[in-house]
Design a protein around this motif. Structure first.
Motif, PDB file in Angstrom:
ATOM      1  N   HIS A   9      -7.241   2.999   5.633  1.00  0.00           N
ATOM      2  CA  HIS A   9      -7.269   2.073   4.448  1.00  0.00           C
ATOM      3  C   HIS A   9      -6.431   1.045   4.366  1.00  0.00           C
ATOM      4  CE1 HIS A   9     -10.186   5.306   3.622  1.00  0.00           C
ATOM      5  NE2 HIS A   9     -10.533   4.930   2.745  1.00  0.00           N
ATOM      6  N   GLN A  10      -5.426   0.831   4.995  1.00  0.00           N
ATOM      7  CA  GLN A  10      -4.581  -0.189   5.031  1.00  0.00           C
ATOM      8  C   GLN A  10      -4.371  -0.898   6.503  1.00  0.00           C
ATOM      9  OE1 GLN A  10      -1.036   0.109   6.807  1.00  0.00           O
ATOM     10  NE2 GLN A  10      -2.338   1.592   7.828  1.00  0.00           N
TER      11      GLN A  10
ATOM     12  N   ASP B 222      -5.956   8.135   6.064  1.00  0.00           N
ATOM     13  CA  ASP B 222      -5.114   7.129   5.321  1.00  0.00           C
ATOM     14  C   ASP B 222      -4.731   5.793   5.824  1.00  0.00           C
ATOM     15  OD1 ASP B 222      -3.450   6.693   3.109  1.00  0.00           O
ATOM     16  OD2 ASP B 222      -1.657   7.157   4.338  1.00  0.00           O
TER      17      ASP B 222
ATOM     18  N   TYR C 137      -6.263   5.377  -1.968  1.00  0.00           N
ATOM     19  CA  TYR C 137      -7.792   5.199  -2.102  1.00  0.00           C
ATOM     20  C   TYR C 137      -8.377   6.772  -2.848  1.00  0.00           C
ATOM     21  CZ  TYR C 137      -7.811   8.395   2.170  1.00  0.00           C
ATOM     22  OH  TYR C 137      -7.763   9.424   2.874  1.00  0.00           O
TER      23      TYR C 137
ATOM     24  N   TYR D 131       0.941  -1.111   0.000  1.00  0.00           N
ATOM     25  CA  TYR D 131      -0.087  -0.016   0.077  1.00  0.00           C
ATOM     26  C   TYR D 131       0.886   1.322   0.030  1.00  0.00           C
ATOM     27  CZ  TYR D 131      -3.374   3.417   1.528  1.00  0.00           C
ATOM     28  OH  TYR D 131      -4.414   4.615   1.724  1.00  0.00           O
TER      29      TYR D 131
ATOM     30  N   TYR E  49      -2.375   7.422   0.446  1.00  0.00           N
ATOM     31  CA  TYR E  49      -3.700   7.884  -0.122  1.00  0.00           C
ATOM     32  C   TYR E  49      -3.911   7.061  -1.383  1.00  0.00           C
ATOM     33  CZ  TYR E  49      -2.415  11.486   3.139  1.00  0.00           C
ATOM     34  OH  TYR E  49      -1.803  11.930   4.249  1.00  0.00           O
TER      35      TYR E  49
END
Length: 402
Positions: A136-137, A133, A16, A11, A14
């Motif tokens: 999202h991981q 952020d 996403y 990943y 940002y």
């Protein structure tokens, strides 16, 4: 150097969002091998294996770092900061061996709406965007407790703990500490070199000590469970804070003034008082700070001169590491933001050569491998290494957070 952590899946910050549409994209500095690898350890095969084992098996905590990656072209730094969307260096962190890191974001250079920095709304924006952020991981997790650090250790993740180098942004409103705690802040300084409503900073000509409002803030931090840092506070303010706090405090990133005589380093009196009340000093490694007369060219060796001095002064149970590193050209960042960071006033005018980076402690990806390697080379025991790379910090956090 370690292999990437198994939990890391590649990943990038940002991911996403759509770069160029949702935010301005930058070409970032290399997170790994930006500069030549440190060649000063010269470990034997058995020493190298022991170093890797300790880094992989022990709870390793950085008391102070900045885990963002910065633009490759540092002339773009002002625009990068104003956007308020610093990129966490996930790939570099996956090579670090860290279990947990106290990440201090932009701090004195949080200049989204003002060149002066330290605006409350800017700090909240910085924290909120970084949290979005992280959410999202699944490798770097937002950590707020001892259980979170333990969970990271058990599952191959990295516990990311939000910290702030000063409480300047609360102004005269003590309840803002509750809001920042709610956002996940678990460690906070009193003043960042410049005096504020709480107390004096290192750069000031005089230090009036902890204010009455500062005493209220210390009391609230104790009640909330925010660990207190006095790294940038003035000498008198530092001592006042140590004595006012009901729990131990940290000097998260500094060195000993007896080793390198600048304001940025701490006096023996402060280090001893901090330790006497149960606290810990984390040894700093930002460029041109923890130099020594023996090693005036900033490297792992000069940093460890401060480590050995502090161990002799207060005992190994009160010393740890807060390298204060980042991903990118740290020296250029200092040049660009020298006013915000008060570098001239705090680092003094001692004559020393300016260098491009700290050899052996250039970024968070390499710092603790080399620190542990140095300790292995000089025959520190596993128990001693375990204490200084995480155990001492955990001992204080259990008293402050729980």
């Amino acid at each position: 150097m370690l292999n990437p952590a198994k939990r890391y899946t590649g990943y990038t910050a940002y991911a996403y969002l759509e770069a160029g549409k949702d935010y301005r994209a930058f070409k970032y500095a290399k997170q790994i091998n930006r500069v030549p690898a440190y060649g000063g350890l010269d470990l034997s095969t058995s020493q190298s294996e022991r170093t890797k084992r300790l880094l992989e098996e022990e709870t390793v905590i950085s008391l102070h770092d900045h885990v963002q990656v910065f633009p490759d072209d540092m002339t773009e730094l002002p625009g990068y900061i104003r956007q308020g969307r610093e990129a966490t260096a996930y790939a570099g962190l996956s090579r670090s061996g860290l279990t947990a890191v106290f990440d201090n974001g932009m701090d004195g250079a949080c200049c989204i709406s003002s060149e002066a920095g330290w605006k409350y709304q800017d700090v909240l924006f910085d924290l909120g965007v970084r949290m979005a952020d992280l959410a999202h991981q699944d490798f770097v997790i937002k950590a707020e407790s001892i259980k979170d650090i333990e969970y990271a250790a058990l599952t191959g993740r990295l516990a990311h703990i939000f910290a702030l180098e000063a409480a300047t942004m609360i102004e005269n409103e003590v309840d803002r500490l509750d809001v920042l705690y709610g956002f996940g802040v678990r460690q906070m300084g009193i003043a960042y070199s410049e005096a504020n409503m709480l107390g004096g900073g290192l750069k000031e000509r005089g230090d009036g000590g902890l204010t009455y409002f500062g005493e209220r803030a210390v009391d609230r931090m104790n009640k909330l469970g925010i660990a207190i840092d006095i790294s940038h506070s003035g000498d008198r303010t530092s001592l006042d804070v140590i004595r006012a706090s009901k729990v131990p405090v940290f000097i998260t990133h500094a060195g000993a003034r007896s080793v390198w005589p600048t304001k940025r380093m701490k006096t023996d009196e402060t280090i001893v008082e901090c330790a006497t009340r149960g606290g810990v000093i984390g040894i700093e490694a930002a460029p041109h700070t923890t130099l020594s007369r023996t090693h005036p060219w900033h490297s792992l060796e000069s940093v460890m001169d401060h480590f050995t001095y502090c161990v002799d002064l207060v005992g190994i149970e009160h010393v740890s590491f807060g390298p204060d590193t980042l991903f990118g050209d740290h020296v250029s960042l200092h040049d660009t933001l020298s006013s915000n960071l008060s570098l001239v006033q705090t680092n003094g005018d001692i004559d020393h050569d300016k260098m491009a980076y700290v050899d052996g402690l250039e970024n968070p990806a390499e710092a603790f491998y080399n620190i542990i390697g140095w300790l292995v080379k000089y025959d520190y025991s596993d128990d001693e290494i375990r204490a200084v790379v995480g155990g001492n910090t955990l001992r204080v956090l259990k008293e402050v957070w729980e």
